[in-house]
Motif scaffolding. Structure first.
Motif, PDB file in Angstrom:
ATOM      1  N   ALA A  28       0.516  -9.231   9.640  1.00 50.86           N
ATOM      2  CA  ALA A  28       0.740  -8.971   8.216  1.00 50.86           C
ATOM      3  C   ALA A  28       0.781  -7.474   7.937  1.00 50.86           C
ATOM      4  CB  ALA A  28      -0.357  -9.635   7.387  1.00 50.86           C
ATOM      5  N   GLU A  29       1.601  -7.087   6.988  1.00 53.02           N
ATOM      6  CA  GLU A  29       1.693  -5.695   6.576  1.00 53.02           C
ATOM      7  C   GLU A  29       0.414  -5.296   5.832  1.00 53.02           C
ATOM      8  OE1 GLU A  29       4.156  -3.351   7.097  1.00 53.02           O
ATOM      9  OE2 GLU A  29       4.883  -4.864   8.521  1.00 53.02           O
ATOM     10  N   PRO A  30       0.010  -4.042   5.931  1.00 55.13           N
ATOM     11  CA  PRO A  30      -1.166  -3.596   5.174  1.00 55.13           C
ATOM     12  C   PRO A  30      -0.931  -3.713   3.674  1.00 55.13           C
ATOM     13  CG  PRO A  30       0.003  -1.723   6.109  1.00 55.13           C
ATOM     14  CD  PRO A  30       0.615  -2.944   6.713  1.00 55.13           C
ATOM     15  N   ILE A  31      -1.998  -3.913   2.948  1.00 54.85           N
ATOM     16  CA  ILE A  31      -1.938  -3.940   1.488  1.00 54.85           C
ATOM     17  C   ILE A  31      -2.280  -2.535   0.997  1.00 54.85           C
ATOM     18  CG2 ILE A  31      -2.926  -4.945  -0.595  1.00 54.85           C
ATOM     19  CD1 ILE A  31      -3.654  -7.396   1.164  1.00 54.85           C
ATOM     20  N   ILE A  32      -1.392  -1.918   0.226  1.00 58.17           N
ATOM     21  CA  ILE A  32      -1.542  -0.514  -0.165  1.00 58.17           C
ATOM     22  C   ILE A  32      -1.412  -0.385  -1.678  1.00 58.17           C
ATOM     23  CG2 ILE A  32      -0.693   1.834   0.166  1.00 58.17           C
ATOM     24  CD1 ILE A  32       0.553   0.892   2.810  1.00 58.17           C
ATOM     25  N   THR A  33      -2.348   0.330  -2.289  1.00 60.41           N
ATOM     26  CA  THR A  33      -2.288   0.559  -3.727  1.00 60.41           C
ATOM     27  C   THR A  33      -1.457   1.807  -4.031  1.00 60.41           C
ATOM     28  OG1 THR A  33      -4.265   1.960  -3.791  1.00 60.41           O
ATOM     29  CG2 THR A  33      -4.588  -0.427  -3.979  1.00 60.41           C
ATOM     30  N   LYS A  34      -1.267   2.059  -5.301  1.00 59.16           N
ATOM     31  CA  LYS A  34      -0.531   3.241  -5.743  1.00 59.16           C
ATOM     32  C   LYS A  34      -1.255   4.505  -5.303  1.00 59.16           C
ATOM     33  CE  LYS A  34       1.324   5.462  -9.897  1.00 59.16           C
ATOM     34  NZ  LYS A  34       1.433   5.393 -11.385  1.00 59.16           N
ATOM     35  N   ARG A  35      -0.480   5.472  -4.841  1.00 59.36           N
ATOM     36  CA  ARG A  35      -1.034   6.753  -4.370  1.00 59.36           C
ATOM     37  C   ARG A  35      -1.365   7.649  -5.564  1.00 59.36           C
ATOM     38  NH1 ARG A  35       2.196   9.667   0.438  1.00 59.36           N
ATOM     39  NH2 ARG A  35       1.900   7.538   1.228  1.00 59.36           N
ATOM     40  N   ARG A  36      -2.566   8.282  -5.508  1.00 61.76           N
ATOM     41  CA  ARG A  36      -2.971   9.243  -6.547  1.00 61.76           C
ATOM     42  C   ARG A  36      -2.896  10.648  -5.969  1.00 61.76           C
ATOM     43  NH1 ARG A  36      -5.811   4.939  -4.940  1.00 61.76           N
ATOM     44  NH2 ARG A  36      -7.820   6.012  -4.908  1.00 61.76           N
TER      45      ARG A  36
END
Length: 458
Positions: free
Chosen positions: A149-157
């Motif tokens: 599975a692909e990593p789960i990534i949030t919006k970059r700050r």
């Protein structure tokens, strides 16, 4: 120290016939300890509840005049008690703890190791055997295959000199590790990697000092990840806090560290040949262990954890029998397995690392000498400080990482010659979460509870 007991003391022993000797030779543990104090002219300190109601068969016969330590062992071990030498005339009696030994016992073990190998070739035979045994003890090779599975990534700050995004990796089917990834600005194509396993400091990767350390190293040019302990942080969405004290926690935390190296090494902006690691307390335990078994790690900075007489009070550090490998080892020898890679040991005067300058570091330095690399082993000792990874300890770590990972140091020096930590944005706990404030974004396939984990690992 006196070796003889007065006539009045010996007179207190009941003269008995052979047929009732079993009964008459029994004494209370407290009476036996008082006799040891008189014979050896020492003070034994203990809580009354440790000795109350305890009776020992043939108690006085267990005492060996001329050998205090053997005498204490003989009378204490039947009750799972042990002793710790405080000074030449004072000893403390405590409940037996498998992960904690006396300082003298730790030094004695290092002397034993010293006699086992005398050169690089002999040491590498033992090191290879220790590495293979520790990997087997952790049962890493028997883990289910990592999902694709692909990593789960949030919006970059974006902040001044660095950016942050939250990432979750599925390391086992339905089991996730969560962390915060810090990148330098501007990005290029060959940034070193630094992984930072969390220790048992409050708030974990949300902690202010953890964020400062991550962001500062990132501004200096590294791609950094600070990640949650098993059953800490967002891992608590899947497991209970008491599950952190399962022995399997040590396996999963080690596996998490390996997977974070894999993930960061796959990024187009990183250099997989330049990997560093640092963590304090329980994170220091992970730092030593991962460095010992993963040759990709090129620079290691275990903090407030290197000790010959303490292997970690949590099963997540010593629950698997890695310290029983090859007839027995300890954290000082495990730290020495980093040789000849650069190793900075940060120690202090307020915990079990207080003896590093006198006991553990000379042993480790000897191992580095086998490679002609004594200059690559360094000890930064803070005798008046305690168990933490605060400013002074970070200031020792930054230039070491910079030297061996090629990070920018001068650009971030302040007027006092220290690495500038100002201008870091401290984010809230919720800002650092991957799965949302209430865990509402936890994947549907996530395992819940230790029983589900045990079933998976079967």
């Amino acid at each position: 120290m006196g070796l003889f007991v007065s006539a009045s003391i010996w007179a207190s022993i009941t003269v008995c016939s052979a047929q009732d000797s079993d009964r008459s030779y029994n004494e209370t543990l407290e009476e036996t300890l008082k006799r040891i104090e008189a014979i050896f002219d020492v003070e034994l300190q203990y809580n009354q509840d440790l000795v109350e109601g305890k009776t020992l068969n043939y108690a006085f016969w267990r005492i060996r005049q001329g050998n205090l330590e053997n005498s204490l062992t003989a009378v204490l071990s039947p009750f799972d008690l042990t002793y710790f030498k405080e000074n030449e005339v004072k000893y403390t009696i405590k409940s037996y703890q498998y992960h904690k030994k006396s300082i003298d016992t730790g030094a004695e073990q290092l002397d034993y190791f010293t006699a086992l190998y005398h050169n690089k070739a002999e040491w590498e035979v033992r090191k290879d055997a220790l590495k293979a045994c520790m990997i087997e003890a952790l049962e890493i090779k028997g883990l289910p295959e990592k999902p694709t599975a692909e990593p789960i990534i949030t919006k970059r700050r974006n902040y001044k000199g660095y950016s942050v995004e939250n990432v979750a990796l599925e390391v086992l089917p339905g089991v996730y590790t969560t962390g915060s990834v810090y990148r330098p600005k501007p990005l290029r194509k060959d940034h070193p990697i630094i992984i930072m396993p969390n220790g048992h400091f409050g708030q974990g990767r949300y902690r202010e000092s953890q964020q400062i350390r991550s962001a500062t190293l990132s501004r200096m040019g590294a791609v950094v990840v600070g990640y949650d302990l098993f059953a800490w942080g967002e891992s608590l969405l899947q497991f209970e806090s008491e599950d952190h004290r399962l022995s399997v926690a040590q396996t999963i935390q080690t596996w998490n560290g390996i997977q974070w190296i894999n993930y960061l090494s796959s990024l187009k902006e990183t250099n997989p040949d330049l990997v560093g690691i640092t963590g304090g307390s329980g994170g220091g335990s992970q730092t030593m262990l991962l460095t010992a078994i993963d040759d990709r790690i090129k620079v290691s900075v275990p903090t407030v954890m290197v000790s010959s007489h303490f292997s970690g009070g949590c099963p997540c550090e010593s629950g698997k029998p890695i310290h029983l490998c090859e007839g027995g080892t300890n954290n000082a020898e495990i730290a020495a397995m980093a040789a000849p890679r650069p190793l900075l040991i940060i120690s202090d005067g307020g915990d079990w690392s207080s003896t590093v300058p006198e006991i553990e570091f000379p042993f480790i330095e000897r191992t580095y000498g086998f490679y002609g690399a004594k200059d690559k082993a360094v000890n930064a000792h803070f005798a008046k400080e305690g168990h933490d990874y605060k400013y002074s300890k970070r200031q020792a770590m930054y230039p070491f990482m910079a030297k061996y990972l090629g990070l920018s140091l001068e650009k971030w020096m302040d007027t006092d010659g220290k690495v500038d930590e100002t201008g870091i944005t401290i984010e809230s706990e919720n800002e650092l979460k991957v799965f949302g404030e209430q865990g509402e974004n936890l994947p549907e396939n996530a395992l819940i509870g230790k029983e589900a984990l045990f079933k998976l690992l079967e």
